[in-house]
Design an enzyme around this catalytic site. Structure first.
Site, PDB file in Angstrom:
ATOM      1  N   GLU A 171       0.706  -1.229  -0.050  1.00 17.18           N
ATOM      2  CA  GLU A 171       0.005   0.210   0.063  1.00 17.18           C
ATOM      3  C   GLU A 171       0.752   1.501   0.089  1.00 17.18           C
ATOM      4  OE1 GLU A 171      -2.680  -0.298   3.254  1.00 17.18           O
ATOM      5  OE2 GLU A 171      -3.644  -2.174   2.520  1.00 17.18           O
ATOM      6  N   ASN A 214       1.703  -5.396  -3.051  1.00 13.67           N
ATOM      7  CA  ASN A 214       0.367  -5.612  -2.907  1.00 13.67           C
ATOM      8  C   ASN A 214      -0.433  -4.249  -2.462  1.00 13.67           C
ATOM      9  OD1 ASN A 214      -1.832  -7.522  -1.959  1.00 13.67           O
ATOM     10  ND2 ASN A 214      -1.399  -6.809   0.129  1.00 13.67           N
ATOM     11  N   HIS A 250     -11.082  -6.105  -1.942  1.00 10.62           N
ATOM     12  CA  HIS A 250     -12.036  -5.654  -0.863  1.00 10.62           C
ATOM     13  C   HIS A 250     -13.580  -4.987  -1.741  1.00 10.62           C
ATOM     14  CE1 HIS A 250      -9.302  -6.895   2.126  1.00 10.62           C
ATOM     15  NE2 HIS A 250      -8.716  -5.916   1.891  1.00 10.62           N
ATOM     16  N   GLU A 279      -6.471 -10.710  -0.573  1.00  6.72           N
ATOM     17  CA  GLU A 279      -7.266 -10.191   0.356  1.00  6.72           C
ATOM     18  C   GLU A 279      -8.735 -10.287   0.040  1.00  6.72           C
ATOM     19  OE1 GLU A 279      -5.853  -6.909   2.586  1.00  6.72           O
ATOM     20  OE2 GLU A 279      -3.706  -7.558   2.048  1.00  6.72           O
ATOM     21  N   ASP A 281     -12.809 -10.161  -0.069  1.00  8.22           N
ATOM     22  CA  ASP A 281     -13.713 -10.354   0.652  1.00  8.22           C
ATOM     23  C   ASP A 281     -14.898  -9.278   0.085  1.00  8.22           C
ATOM     24  OD1 ASP A 281     -13.051  -7.833   1.729  1.00  8.22           O
ATOM     25  OD2 ASP A 281     -12.720  -8.593   3.886  1.00  8.22           O
TER      26      ASP A 281
END
Length: 458
Positions: A171, A214, A250, A279, A281
């Site tokens: 990030e 990432n 996300h 990641e 979701d």
């Protein structure tokens, strides 16, 4: 697409192949011992990890060490997934809370759990502006550079050979339309070059690990993903060691799966890097959530260099977005419609309901080893109830090949690298009882341990 809000990962701690024939001489010896070497079309897998393995991918989840003692959590993890990412246990404040003093216990617990079950491990994360202990931000530029490189080297060396992919830098770019770098101690004191330096240090620390960048809000083509793309393109052109790019993915109703998701993954892959969904979701429920999950998995399968998918947690009740019920298992570990959609997208088959009481686990141990081959043993253990059958997968790393098996009936995927093993005859086991099967791996220059898929019981 719309900028996502409130999608930061909340820390859990309370602070912000064609088949190879047997060598004739070896075949004779193995035949005398009752060993078989069989090949047949693979049957549809019935768990996420096994189905992904048959597609040449992994299907993983984020894991918290403090939940491994919960039997339903551990059983779901062991049954369904073949890759893990520690949620917080490898972050800087967890492993180096004071300068030069390293603490690996909780992360070791996750790594050891995964390795004992043949799961891959993703390392998360080495350099990130968040979850930093206070001493890092107080350093001057020269000390910060030394500390960053020492942190990368020490942490990667501790787990050298055990981590499949590392999120080296996490990030580092701002949201919004600027495409600028995010303010952080590293960016502010070391400048743009800190990312390249981190990757070069990481390569020296563990040359075999995949090195990833990432980030989030990079799932479609936008200013932020363009900035990351330009960095990766520059790195590849200049020989900076970067192997993969992670897309956190996300999603929610305000920020759904973008229409150009697959195309975006593909453009990064075309730069010569692997892409990973790291990641995942998706807030929601029912068919809408199921469709979104299916679309993400199908996008990964459509991109040859998309090597795997990781969902950010096992069960809704422990999700950092628990109120949005974003995962594949509800708070009681029942499989949701999204689970069935993902399994179907992966080409597997199985019940989308809550699942029965039949369960099993698998563990691997190396047996005899010679210069050109080694024997492996997999122990299958029934759960708290008796079972009448079981199945699991064994994946070897090309150019390795499994040349022979015993005490089981194998089938194979099209590459010859993923073996699905079932009982040879009666597969019944009493509750807690174990059986085992074995196999010979021809190294062909690679001594890596095989990767076990999850165990499925009937």
């Amino acid at each position: 697409m719309a900028t996502r809000t409130s999608i930061r990962k909340a820390p859990e701690r309370p602070h912000p192949r064609p088949r190879t024939a047997l060598i004739l001489g070896l075949a004779g010896l193995l035949a005398a011992a009752g060993v078989t070497a069989l090949s047949a079309p693979a049957q549809a897998a019935s768990t996420l990890g096994a189905a992904a393995a048959e597609k040449g991918r992994y299907f993983g989840t984020a894991v918290a060490a403090n939940h491994l003692g919960e039997s339903a959590y551990a059983n779901t993890l062991n049954t369904e997934f073949n890759s893990v990412t520690p949620e917080n246990e490898m972050k800087w404040d967890a492993v180096e809370p004071s300068r030069g003093s390293f603490s690996y216990g909780s992360a070791d617990q996750i790594v050891n759990h995964a390795q004992s079950r043949g799961m891959k491990v993703r390392g998360h994360t080495l350099v990130w502006h968040s979850q930093l202990p206070g001493w890092v931000g107080s350093l001057g530029a020269a000390d910060l550079r030394t500390a960053m490189n020492n942190h990368i080297t020490q942490v990667m060396t501790h787990w050298k050979g055990k981590i499949h992919s590392w999120d080296v830098v996490n990030e580092a770019f701002q949201d919004g339309s600027s495409g600028a770098r995010r303010s952080s101690p590293f960016q502010d004191k070391l400048g743009n070059g800190f990312i390249e330096e981190a990757f070069r240090t990481a390569r020296a620390a563990d040359p075999a690990a995949k090195l990833c960048y990432n980030d989030y809000n990079t799932d479609g083509v936008n200013a932020k993903s363009n900035a990351v793309y330009n960095m990766v393109r520059d790195f590849k052109a200049r020989g900076v060691p970067i192997d993969c790019v992670g897309f956190q993915s996300h999603f929610n109703s305000a920020s759904p799966v973008p229409s150009d998701y697959q195309a975006n993954l593909q453009r990064f892959a075309d730069l010569g890097v692997d892409v990973q969904i790291t990641e995942l979701d998706i807030e929601g429920s029912g068919s809408a959530q199921a469709t979104s999950y299916s679309n993400v998995v199908k996008a990964c399968l459509a991109v040859t260099r998309c090597t795997g998918v990781t969902v950010w947690g096992v069960t809704d009740k422990y999700s950092w977005r628990a109120s949005g019920t974003p995962l594949l298992f509800d708070g009681n570990y029942n499989k949701k419609p999204a689970y069935t959609a993902v399994l179907t997208a992966l080409g597997g088959s199985g019940s989308g309901g809550g699942g029965g009481s039949a369960s099993c686990s698998v563990s691997y141990s190396k047996q005899e080893e010679w210069s050109d081959r080694f024997n492996g043993k997999v122990t299958v253990t029934a759960g708290s109830s008796a079972i009448i059958g079981w199945t699991t997968t064994v994946t070897v790393t090309s150019p390795q090949k499994i040349s022979a098996t015993w005490n089981g009936t194998p089938t194979w995927d099209s590459s010859g690298n993923v073996m699905t093993m079932r009982p040879n005859g009666n597969g019944s086991l009493a509750a807690g009882a174990s059986t085992s099967f074995g196999f010979t791996v021809m190294k062909n220059g690679n001594s890596a341990a095989p990767v076990l898929g999850s165990c499925t019981a009937s």
